[in-house]
Design a protein around this motif. Structure first.
Motif, PDB file in Angstrom:
ATOM      1  N   UNK A 239       5.211   6.938   6.501  1.00  0.00           N
ATOM      2  CA  UNK A 239       3.877   6.328   6.554  1.00  0.00           C
ATOM      3  C   UNK A 239       2.921   6.859   5.498  1.00  0.00           C
ATOM      4  N   UNK A 240       3.443   7.641   4.546  1.00  0.00           N
ATOM      5  CA  UNK A 240       2.586   8.191   3.491  1.00  0.00           C
ATOM      6  C   UNK A 240       2.742   7.352   2.219  1.00  0.00           C
ATOM      7  N   UNK A 241       1.632   6.775   1.757  1.00  0.00           N
ATOM      8  CA  UNK A 241       1.694   5.951   0.556  1.00  0.00           C
ATOM      9  C   UNK A 241       2.035   6.844  -0.638  1.00  0.00           C
ATOM     10  N   UNK A 242       2.970   6.365  -1.438  1.00  0.00           N
ATOM     11  CA  UNK A 242       3.507   7.217  -2.493  1.00  0.00           C
ATOM     12  C   UNK A 242       3.650   6.453  -3.804  1.00  0.00           C
TER      13      UNK A 242
ATOM     14  N   UNK B  69       7.330   7.236   2.090  1.00  0.00           N
ATOM     15  CA  UNK B  69       6.866   5.929   2.606  1.00  0.00           C
ATOM     16  C   UNK B  69       7.363   5.704   4.029  1.00  0.00           C
TER      17      UNK B  69
ATOM     18  N   UNK C 185      -4.063  10.578   5.413  1.00  0.00           N
ATOM     19  CA  UNK C 185      -3.959   9.304   6.125  1.00  0.00           C
ATOM     20  C   UNK C 185      -2.539   8.759   6.188  1.00  0.00           C
ATOM     21  N   UNK C 186      -2.137   8.397   7.389  1.00  0.00           N
ATOM     22  CA  UNK C 186      -0.815   7.818   7.638  1.00  0.00           C
ATOM     23  C   UNK C 186      -1.024   6.343   7.933  1.00  0.00           C
ATOM     24  N   UNK C 187      -0.194   5.482   7.357  1.00  0.00           N
ATOM     25  CA  UNK C 187      -0.318   4.045   7.593  1.00  0.00           C
ATOM     26  C   UNK C 187      -0.070   3.748   9.066  1.00  0.00           C
ATOM     27  N   UNK C 188      -0.920   2.905   9.652  1.00  0.00           N
ATOM     28  CA  UNK C 188      -0.654   2.502  11.035  1.00  0.00           C
ATOM     29  C   UNK C 188       0.601   1.644  11.085  1.00  0.00           C
ATOM     30  N   UNK C 189       1.355   1.769  12.157  1.00  0.00           N
ATOM     31  CA  UNK C 189       2.509   0.899  12.332  1.00  0.00           C
ATOM     32  C   UNK C 189       2.033  -0.384  12.992  1.00  0.00           C
ATOM     33  N   UNK C 190       2.491  -1.516  12.484  1.00  0.00           N
ATOM     34  CA  UNK C 190       2.133  -2.797  13.101  1.00  0.00           C
ATOM     35  C   UNK C 190       2.901  -2.929  14.390  1.00  0.00           C
TER      36      UNK C 190
ATOM     37  N   UNK D 149     -10.873  -2.978   4.418  1.00  0.00           N
ATOM     38  CA  UNK D 149     -10.803  -2.083   5.582  1.00  0.00           C
ATOM     39  C   UNK D 149     -11.903  -2.438   6.586  1.00  0.00           C
TER      40      UNK D 149
ATOM     41  N   UNK E 116       0.821  -1.211   0.000  1.00  0.00           N
ATOM     42  CA  UNK E 116       0.000   0.000   0.000  1.00  0.00           C
ATOM     43  C   UNK E 116       0.853   1.258   0.000  1.00  0.00           C
ATOM     44  N   UNK E 117       1.993   1.181   0.709  1.00  0.00           N
ATOM     45  CA  UNK E 117       2.882   2.350   0.739  1.00  0.00           C
ATOM     46  C   UNK E 117       3.423   2.663  -0.658  1.00  0.00           C
TER      47      UNK E 117
ATOM     48  N   UNK F 202      -4.841   4.018  -1.467  1.00  0.00           N
ATOM     49  CA  UNK F 202      -4.163   4.438  -0.253  1.00  0.00           C
ATOM     50  C   UNK F 202      -3.214   5.606  -0.520  1.00  0.00           C
ATOM     51  N   UNK F 203      -3.112   5.982  -1.793  1.00  0.00           N
ATOM     52  CA  UNK F 203      -2.083   6.940  -2.200  1.00  0.00           C
ATOM     53  C   UNK F 203      -2.357   8.342  -1.679  1.00  0.00           C
TER      54      UNK F 203
END
Lengths: 440, 440
Positions: free
Chosen positions: B367-370, B364, B433-438, B26, A36-37, B340-341
């Protein structure tokens, strides 16, 4: 006893119990997040399709392995045996609804009724990603970078991606007049790592003579560096062409990111037979070379050839999730917990079940997974069960009190008369796992 | 044209294009997170099993709908048509490896070759969760609470969960001597909402006479409050027993959490026939009552009856994911992005592909999809493509400069000569939106 049906699964199929399934799901989540990134989006297609669609012009191995049958309407149907054929059908059908270049990923199960071996199953998970609608080097490179980056995101840094160019190989074969044998030659070369150089030489000699075999072995030998190998391949193929330029550009891009040491130009990599036309690649774990490639792919001229007259070039790769999981296990890198539970609430009085859940809701609201025990067993039994369930803490509510005892199950220490806030603070200090908030 | 295979999918099956698949995934992620917070763990079982296992003693509708065939070894196999039967087989096989009570969830596809209707497919996703190994009220309540909490987590607060007790109903039928007709009576009552009171009365009268029909209709009528209904049911069933106590306890637990207004004791809910023995429940969306129940379940005495002599009581429920998605759409609650971009990087010079990816990696890492565009098309075309791909920002690298132009595609404003840090700061200020960290 005759009235009971013996519980069992089919050969080549598996149940996933929680520890294995948690590991699988967390691995998939990390892989998806990496995809997704990079701007890749998910698609899904049916597990069952018309057999005609899935088999295409094919036959051979696939035909023998595919689960194929007549459905209720006497349609000739089959379970998908990979995610590439359904993707080709999908793109032919929907391409005008999708912005090109289109970047998709698809993580799903596929089924092959093949002979089972250690680590080979009849139901397994594939994890495919492709960029279609462009033939630019930048797309090849993005796939290569994403392979490296995704493996890095799951804790596997020490990898080598071996690549080759099918077009360059074909020019070489053409120059020596061996193109009519290209299918057999590529198949033989593909087995080099498995069967060794001597047997490869013999097989090749049968096709192109002793001298020819020596020439091909010389071609597929990796030289000292990417540049040296590329120079040799170009010479042997009869000079520079767009395939050499592609490999030069990819090397330049690797250097721009300082990741060229992870890549080896390896002319023995051929990747199957009909499908690929440009760069092809396989990924090996340096700490576990014997497990084979965990992520492979390449560039193809026309994904949708079977289903449409239009052209659609692309490049993609596939992670074999089951092999990757086996590799992570062998490397001692599985780090998945047995459960998500951090806190378990002991049951002291059954009638307080509602209050226990109300308490649990406060932990859950703070992102801490919380289990409530329903039965008022002895505390020692509840401690043991909490440990089995993977909890770190146990809350023991005292009758008639609004404060609690918190037991740290790892140190076996109790702290008494705590408020919920005090418990939350103590638990957070241990760095216990907090659920990520879904921000997207 | 004859050499092309027409791309198409089987009737009752669907492709999921990215917007629909993103929404689905989601939604599943939010549901899973809610389950995990309650301490539930995932399992998985094969899509294909021995037909004997899946069909059990059954037959009837299931037998007609199941995809069943002979595999390569002439085994009689079938695709699973629900997740309950495989779970029963799973528990009979693995119960001694699992800590009881065992709380599992399973989100997976199932297949039924039934007639297609609007919103009914032959391949669909079920989402089951169960607590097995305990018969306590606390487990019933946890399932009810988790249903409410999970729907709330996906933005659906305004729900009513209608529950009943099959044991209480059976006591009532027994008292009037109607137990021999219980299967038909329960089946008729289950259709009340669909066929209306008049037809229900006629059907019941055929079984138990006019007076009997009136008595049953009086029984299944919901009174003003949970307490009033429970009092009437208990009277009509011949007095208090453990079933009344169970329903009283559940109400008390609901009150302890202040959620009793979401629950209605509704004696017309019967939920199928053989399986359930205790509380049963269905969930309705108050803003969309016509769509039917989106989450249903109940308590059963013995999950593993078919596969083992041992007893295993449990309680569970299932979310119909496809119906829930249809409901969210009808309610205007789908909020999934098209992709997600967040950031797309324009291609100004093809040879800079490596540097564009190096730049993208910085987004990336934050956390920003690019997305990196591979082709040096006109900027206006690249802006249009970035919008189609759902990006909010476009970065335009200037030749020979180390600073960048950032275009906000929503305001169409450009900011020039920015460093990467300055771009990151501007993008973060928009709450992109920032990707959550696992973390787990």
């Amino acid at each position: 006893m005759a009235q009971y049906i013996e519980p069992r699964v089919l050969k080549g199929f598996r149940d996933f119990l929680p520890p294995a399934e948690i590991e699988r799901r967390l691995l998939i989540e990390k892989i998806e997040q990496s995809f997704r990134l990079f701007g890749f989006v998910p698609i899904d297609t049916p597990a069952l399709e018309y057999a005609e669609i899935l088999l295409g012009k094919g036959g051979g191995e696939t035909e023998k392995q595919i689960y194929r049958f007549k459905d209720h309407g006497e349609r000739d149907v089959a379970l998908r045996f990979d995610l590439t054929v359904p993707f080709a059908r999908f793109m032919a059908e929907h391409r005008h609804e999708l912005p090109l270049p289109f970047k998709r990923y698809h993580i799903a199960k596929v089924w092959r009724g093949e002979n089972t071996q250690r680590g080979r199953y009849r139901e397994f998970t594939q994890c495919d990603f492709d960029i279609v609608g462009t033939d630019k080097s930048a797309a090849d490179f993005e796939i290569l970078l994403m392979m490296k980056q995704t493996l890095s995101a799951i804790g596997v840094q020490n990898i080598t991606i071996r690549l080759n160019h099918r077009g360059l190989f074909n020019r070489f074969l053409h120059r020596f007049g061996w193109l009519p044998h290209s299918v057999e030659i590529l198949r033989t070369v593909d087995k080099l790592a498995k069967i060794g150089e001597a047997e490869t030489r013999d097989l090749l000699a049968n096709l192109v003579g002793q001298e020819g075999a020596a020439t091909i072995l010389s071609y597929i030998h990796t030289e000292g560096s990417y540049e040296e190998t590329l120079r040799k391949l170009t010479d042997m193929a009869g000079g520079k062409d767009s395939d050499t330029e592609r490999l030069e550009t990819l090397l330049q891009f690797m250097k721009d990111l300082g990741i060229e040491s992870s890549f080896v130009l390896d002319p023995s990599i051929t990747r199957g037979l009909d499908y690929y036309t440009g760069v092809v690649f396989e990924t090996f774990l340096n700490d576990l070379p014997d497990i084979g490639s965990v992520c492979s792919g390449g560039r193809y001229d026309n994904l949708v050839a079977l289903y449409s007259r239009e052209q659609l070039p692309g490049v993609g790769a596939s992670i074999g999730l089951d092999r990757l999981l086996a590799a992570l296990e062998a490397l001692g890198k599985e780090t998945a917990p047995r459960s998500f539970v951090v806190v378990a609430i002991a049951c002291v009085d059954e009638r307080q079940g509602g209050r226990y859940q109300a308490l649990a809701q406060q932990f859950r609201a703070a992102g801490l997974a919380c289990e409530v025990f329903p039965e008022p067993k002895k505390l020692s039994q509840q401690f043991a069960l909490a440990e089995k369930k993977g909890a770190r803490f146990m809350v023991i509510p005292q009758e008639g009190e609004s404060s609690y005892t918190l037991r740290d199950l790892s140190s076996r220490e109790n702290k008494e008369h705590l408020s919920v806030d005090e418990m939350l603070k103590l638990i957070r200090q241990t760095g216990s796992p907090v659920m990520p908030q879904n921000k997207i």
